[in-house]
Motif scaffolding. Structure first.
Motif, short mmCIF file in Angstrom:
data_model
loop_
_atom_site.label_atom_id
_atom_site.label_comp_id
_atom_site.label_asym_id
_atom_site.label_seq_id
_atom_site.Cartn_x
_atom_site.Cartn_y
_atom_site.Cartn_z
N VAL A 1 0.64 -0.79 0.00
CA VAL A 1 0.14 -0.20 0.07
C VAL A 1 0.94 1.52 -0.12
N TYR A 2 1.01 2.13 -0.56
CA TYR A 2 1.39 3.21 -0.97
C TYR A 2 0.63 5.00 -0.53
N HIS A 3 1.50 5.60 0.09
CA HIS A 3 1.04 6.22 1.10
C HIS A 3 1.65 8.00 0.95
N ASP A 4 1.82 9.05 -0.30
CA ASP A 4 2.00 10.51 -0.18
C ASP A 4 1.63 11.41 0.56
N GLY A 5 1.97 11.28 1.55
CA GLY A 5 1.78 12.94 2.91
C GLY A 5 0.06 12.91 2.64
N GLY A 6 -0.24 14.45 3.12
CA GLY A 6 -1.60 14.25 2.97
C GLY A 6 -2.55 13.67 2.34
N ARG A 7 -2.25 13.84 0.47
CA ARG A 7 -2.86 12.74 -0.53
C ARG A 7 -3.08 11.56 0.51
N GLY A 8 -2.98 10.84 1.36
CA GLY A 8 -2.77 9.40 1.58
C GLY A 8 -2.50 8.33 0.90
N VAL A 9 -3.25 7.51 1.21
CA VAL A 9 -3.35 6.48 -0.31
C VAL A 9 -2.95 6.58 -1.24
N VAL A 10 -2.41 6.10 -1.95
CA VAL A 10 -2.52 6.77 -3.28
C VAL A 10 -2.15 5.36 -4.39
N GLY A 11 -1.84 4.72 -3.81
CA GLY A 11 -1.96 3.28 -4.85
C GLY A 11 -2.02 1.72 -4.24
N CYS A 12 -1.77 1.07 -4.40
CA CYS A 12 -1.50 -0.24 -3.83
C CYS A 12 -1.76 -1.63 -5.09
N HIS A 13 -0.92 -2.85 -4.69
CA HIS A 13 -0.62 -3.74 -5.22
C HIS A 13 -1.03 -5.06 -4.55
N ASP A 14 -1.88 -5.93 -5.39
CA ASP A 14 -2.28 -7.23 -5.00
C ASP A 14 -2.89 -6.62 -3.75
N CYS A 15 -3.21 -6.04 -3.67
CA CYS A 15 -4.70 -5.59 -2.76
C CYS A 15 -6.44 -5.78 -2.62
N ASN B 1 -9.82 -4.50 -0.37
CA ASN B 1 -11.53 -3.37 -0.78
C ASN B 1 -10.97 -1.79 -1.24
N ARG B 2 -9.74 -2.41 -2.12
CA ARG B 2 -8.80 -1.14 -2.66
C ARG B 2 -8.95 -1.55 -4.28
N THR B 3 -8.72 0.11 -5.09
CA THR B 3 -8.54 -0.33 -7.06
C THR B 3 -7.41 -0.81 -7.10
N GLU B 4 -7.00 -2.19 -7.58
CA GLU B 4 -5.48 -2.28 -7.84
C GLU B 4 -4.73 -1.07 -9.20
N THR B 5 -3.61 -0.53 -8.56
CA THR B 5 -2.45 0.21 -8.80
C THR B 5 -1.60 -0.08 -9.54
N GLY B 6 -1.74 -1.39 -8.92
CA GLY B 6 0.25 -1.83 -9.63
C GLY B 6 0.72 -1.17 -8.77
N PHE B 7 2.05 -1.57 -8.82
CA PHE B 7 3.77 -0.76 -8.45
C PHE B 7 4.26 -0.53 -9.41
N PHE B 8 4.54 -0.11 -10.86
CA PHE B 8 5.40 1.26 -11.52
C PHE B 8 5.13 2.03 -10.99
N GLY B 9 3.94 2.68 -11.09
CA GLY B 9 4.09 4.18 -10.47
C GLY B 9 5.09 4.61 -8.54
N ALA B 10 4.83 3.63 -8.37
CA ALA B 10 5.31 3.19 -6.70
C ALA B 10 6.85 3.76 -7.22
N PHE B 11 7.00 2.23 -7.65
CA PHE B 11 8.70 2.51 -7.49
C PHE B 11 9.54 3.65 -8.29
N ARG B 12 9.01 4.12 -9.34
CA ARG B 12 9.22 5.05 -10.27
C ARG B 12 9.37 6.68 -9.71
N GLU B 13 8.23 6.90 -8.57
CA GLU B 13 8.65 7.61 -7.77
C GLU B 13 9.79 7.41 -6.23
N ALA B 14 9.53 6.49 -5.53
CA ALA B 14 10.50 6.07 -4.93
C ALA B 14 12.16 6.58 -5.89
N VAL B 15 11.97 5.87 -6.72
CA VAL B 15 13.63 5.75 -7.55
C VAL B 15 14.21 7.32 -7.38
#
Length: 465
Positions: free
Chosen positions: A281-295, A299-313
């Motif tokens: 589950v991916y969090h981004d400050g005041g925006r809260g949860v911005v995505g999740c993978h295999d979740c 009861n959350r919509t799948e967003t994949g992990f590519f965007g989170a990986f890109r943001e982290a790097v």
């Protein structure tokens, strides 16, 4: 003709009286004889008849060539810049010599594995820093062919690893490997390679499975650290024993466990990727949860992990530049930040359902193409490093960024993983029932020695450059 003429007009009492017409005829004959003698004396004969004359001509031609060379040298001296004044001597000495100009950088990302009879620099018993799960030799792996290959890039050469050269560069420096278990795998490979020349001493350890360690090479006043951070950014790692199946990753927060130590580091090698494939589950400050993978269970919509990986790097490299880009390293040079690209796994089947990696030799070039996930993970790192390097080059940064692009060479080595030999004698005791038994395999990490040593061959070339 001249003899007949004298016999016909013989002089008696030594007197000769010639008529006028006859005198003119005699004079004409005399001039012809003189002209013939002049020709013989002043016109060169063939070499077989007149060698002295030919030698004289050759000496004249040689003199002409020397004269021409003198003229050319004089012309070049006129074109050359004037010698430096005494006050310019320092500037002149700083100019690189022609033979010292560095060749263009080698592209190590594309090539092929070729047989190599040279033995590795260490083995399963000569190096004490190998994590137990990667010590394939000590665990009884029967085949050894995976040890005798080297990576040959296209269009250039990758020199064999030189422990002496790396230790010379590492003298009075601190090198840190930051990331997940593959970062640790590469760090332990380097420690074993260097220990073949100089002993490594464990100076510090902390955390579960000694995830934070520091080694010193006292002969060189050199330090190598291993710092655990499987996402590079802050995260609360899953704990399935406590019922927590997902990793919670905070993309807007730095992981201070390693980031706070980077000020004392002269070079860092970052390596992450595989933990992003796990439920998260991916969090981004005041925006809260911005995505999740295999979740789906959340009861959350799948967003994949590519965007989170890109943001982290991207955010990690920007934070490194912000905090540590203003100062130079211990020797006054720019600090080095290298990011190792994604290292593919080679499971044939599901990893948690007895999936294995039974291959005994590398794939040939182009025999196994990169999958979509591996290609995207690699591209993300290369682009992030390029952006960081461009930003550093445009300012006063004291950092040098590089992508340690190993994805292609790792993709071709299905034979280099521990497989079932992640533990000693995996088929003993009858539980597995032989090579075909359902035994857990490790097809992610690398045997040591093995292909991971090539990662450090490339790292050495990058840091020396």
């Amino acid at each position: 003709m001249v003899t007949n003429f004298l016999q016909k007009y013989h002089l008696q009492n030594h007197q000769l009286a010639l008529p006028k017409k006859q005198f003119v005829t005699y004079a004409l004959y005399a001039l012809i004889a003189v002209a013939f003698l002049h020709y013989l004396l002043f016109y060169p004969a063939p070499a077989s008849e007149k060698p002295v004359v030919v030698a004289q001509v050759q000496e004249e031609e040689a003199a002409a060539v020397v004269s021409a060379r003198v003229d050319v040298d004089a012309h070049q001296q006129l074109l050359a810049p004037p010698p430096p004044r005494q006050g310019d001597e320092v500037l002149r000495n700083q100019q690189p010599k022609a033979e010292e100009v560095a060749p263009p950088p080698c592209d190590y990302s594309d090539g092929e594995w070729v047989p190599d009879a040279r033995p590795p620099l260490y083995n399963g018993t000569s190096c004490g820093t190998i994590k137990d799960g990667q010590n394939c030799m000590a665990h009884g792996r029967p085949d050894t062919g995976y040890l005798y290959w080297r990576w040959r890039p296209r269009g250039c050469e990758l020199p064999a690893f030189s422990p002496d050269a790396f230790l010379r560069w590492l003298r009075n420096r601190h090198l840190a490997f930051v990331g997940d278990s593959l970062a640790r795998n590469q760090a332990e490979s380097l420690l074993c390679l260097l220990s073949s020349r100089s002993p490594a001493e464990l100076a510090y350890r902390d955390g579960e499975e000694s995830r934070f360690r520091r080694f010193v090479f006292r002969e060189h006043n050199a330090t190598v650290s291993v710092l655990w951070s499987p996402f590079l950014v802050k995260a609360a790692e899953k704990d399935e024993r406590a019922g927590v199946r997902h990793n919670n990753v905070f993309l807007d927060a730095a992981d201070e466990r390693w980031m706070s130590q980077l000020g004392a580091v002269d070079a860092a090698v970052l390596s992450v990727g595989h933990w992003f494939l796990l439920p998260g589950v991916y969090h981004d400050g005041g925006r809260g949860v911005v995505g999740c993978h295999d979740c789906a269970d959340l009861n959350r919509t799948e967003t994949g992990f590519f965007g989170a990986f890109r943001e982290a790097v991207h955010r990690t490299l920007a934070e490194v530049a912000k905090r540590h880009g203003a100062g130079d390293g211990a020797d006054g040079r720019r600090r080095v930040v290298a990011v190792t690209t994604f290292s593919p796994a080679h499971f044939e089947g599901d990893w948690d359902k007895a999936g294995a990696c039974p291959k005994k030799r590398p794939y040939r070039s182009r025999e196994r193409e990169l999958g979509y996930t591996e290609a995207e993970m690699r591209r993300t790192v290369v682009e992030a490093v390029r952006a960081a390097a461009d930003a550093a080059g445009a300012g006063e940064s004291g950092l040098r960024f590089a992508a340690l692009d190993v994805t292609a060479l790792a993709n071709l080595r299905p034979d280099g993983h521990p497989g079932p030999y992640m533990r000693s004698d995996p088929f003993a005791g009858g539980g597995g029932g032989g090579a075909g038994g359902r035994v857990q395999n490790d097809c992610v990490h690398w045997c040591m020695p093995g292909p991971v040593d090539t990662f450090n061959e490339i790292l050495l070339q990058y840091i020396l450059r």
